[in-house]
Design an enzyme around this catalytic site. Structure first.
Site, mmCIF file in Angstrom:
data_model
loop_
_atom_site.group_PDB
_atom_site.id
_atom_site.type_symbol
_atom_site.label_atom_id
_atom_site.label_comp_id
_atom_site.label_asym_id
_atom_site.label_seq_id
_atom_site.Cartn_x
_atom_site.Cartn_y
_atom_site.Cartn_z
ATOM 1 C CB THR A 23 31.386 52.397 37.805
ATOM 2 O OG1 THR A 23 30.906 53.355 36.645
ATOM 3 C CG2 THR A 23 31.675 51.051 37.437
ATOM 4 C CB SER A 70 31.050 61.169 39.419
ATOM 5 O OG SER A 70 31.910 60.943 38.350
ATOM 6 C CG ASP A 104 32.009 59.731 33.950
ATOM 7 O OD1 ASP A 104 32.986 58.754 33.730
ATOM 8 O OD2 ASP A 104 30.954 59.857 33.541
#
Ligand SMILES: NC(=O)CC[C@H](N)C(=O)O
Length: 339
Positions: A23, A70, A104
């Protein structure tokens, strides 16, 4: 005559930023869009342009390792990243590393690197919860804090560090605790190592567990890592997932058990069978806090290892690396007490 007093010029530290996606490199159609954007859309140069202040702190260079969400992290990128960091930190003119990453699996990459980086120089991982295009994006301040931390002598020898939301967490104990909020990275069980105070890193604690130069793990000759599957226990668990793991070639199984790593009685036979075949079984817990400790049950007799305070996804990484050394459950159990 006396020599004129010379202004001593202090050289700035050299920090390399390795970008992997997430992100923090995410781009959305509008500045109000906080979800549903494309992660890993922007390159390292765009990320760094947003924070020109980093150049006051350090000489910064960027490299793109990957540009992925990820959730799709894999052994191949992990090994590429670890080998590149070891190569860079072996150079006398590299003082610290910053890695940008999706949130993540950030805690997993952090713990993996914590166990395989062969240097005591600072290695800092960051991500962001809001895309780079959002109002109040959290990426830029995390990048600035991370460069401050990677350039700091105080960060040496502390293992891989996570610098997000003005907190410093250690790789072993940090967890993503919230799906959406910017304060998602916490170490709920064992606490923060420190904070950023006006951008300056201040440490209050250190881990007692071995990391980096003190581990026995070495990835320099590895091209892959052993397969380890996680099995999440629940009401009606019947061991079919454990059978599937064995059938698909798992060398290890992490059982995310109920309570203190409990196993459903209907799933026990499949796990006992796996252990008899030489597959190492680690008992961990689906409960977010508290250690998984030994049990009086037949589980200990069967050679099942208990994960301590490592969550299932971190236990999986230690088991993967342990299996590069041995498949003796007793030796693996020793590793779970040290790392
Ligand atoms: N906040 C994030 O970074 C999540 C985006 C994406 N799922 C990732 O982990 O890369």
């Amino acid at each position: 005559a006396e020599a004129p007093v010379q202004q001593q010029k202090v050289a700035k530290p050299n920090v390399v930023i390795l970008a992997t996606g997430g992100t923090i490199a995410g781009s959305a159609a509008s500045n109000t869009q906080m979800t549903g954007y494309k992660a890993g859309a922007l390159g390292i140069d765009v990320l760094l342009q947003a924070v020109p202040e980093i150049h006051k702190v350090a000489n910064v260079k960027g490299e793109q390792i990957s540009n992925i969400g990820s959730e799709s992290m894999n052994n191949k990128i992990w090994l590429k990243l670890a080998k590149r960091i070891n190569e860079l930190l072996a150079k006398p003119d590299v003082d610290g590393i910053v890695i940008t990453h999706g949130t993540d699996t950030l805690e997993e990459t952090a713990y993996f690197l914590n166990l395989v980086i062969k240097s005591d120089k600072p290695v800092v991982i960051i991500g962001a919860m809001r895309p780079a295009t959002a109002i109040s994006a959290d990426g830029p301040v995390n990048i600035l804090n991370a460069v401050n931390l990677a350039a700091s002598k105080d960060a040496k020898g502390r293992g891989v560090l996570i610098a997000m939301n003005d907190n410093i967490n250690g790789a072993r104990d940090v967890q993503k605790t919230n799906t959406l909020r910017v304060d998602t990275f916490q170490s709920p069980e064992l606490g923060y190592l420190g904070y950023f105070e006006n951008g300056r890193p201040v440490f209050y604690k250190a881990t007692t567990r071995k990391h980096t130069i003190d581990t026995e793990f070495d990835v320099s000759n590895l091209n892959d890592l052993p397969r380890v599957d996680i099995i999440y226990s629940h009401v009606n668990d019947d061991g079919r997932m454990a059978e599937a793991a064995v059938a698909n070639g798992a060398k290890g199984i992490v059982h995310a058990g109920t309570g203190n790593g409990s196993i459903h009685e209907a799933a026990e036979p499949a796990l006992y069978d796996a252990a008899k075949k030489g597959i190492v079984v680690v008992r961990s817990a689906r409960v977010p806090n508290g250690p998984t400790i030994e049990s009086t049950a037949a589980w200990d007799k069967a050679g099942f290892v208990h994960a301590g305070t490592l969550n299932p996804q971190k236990a999986r990484i230690l088991l993967q690396l342990g299996l590069t050394k041995t498949n003796d459950p007793q030796k693996i159990s020793e590793m779970f007490k040290q790392y």
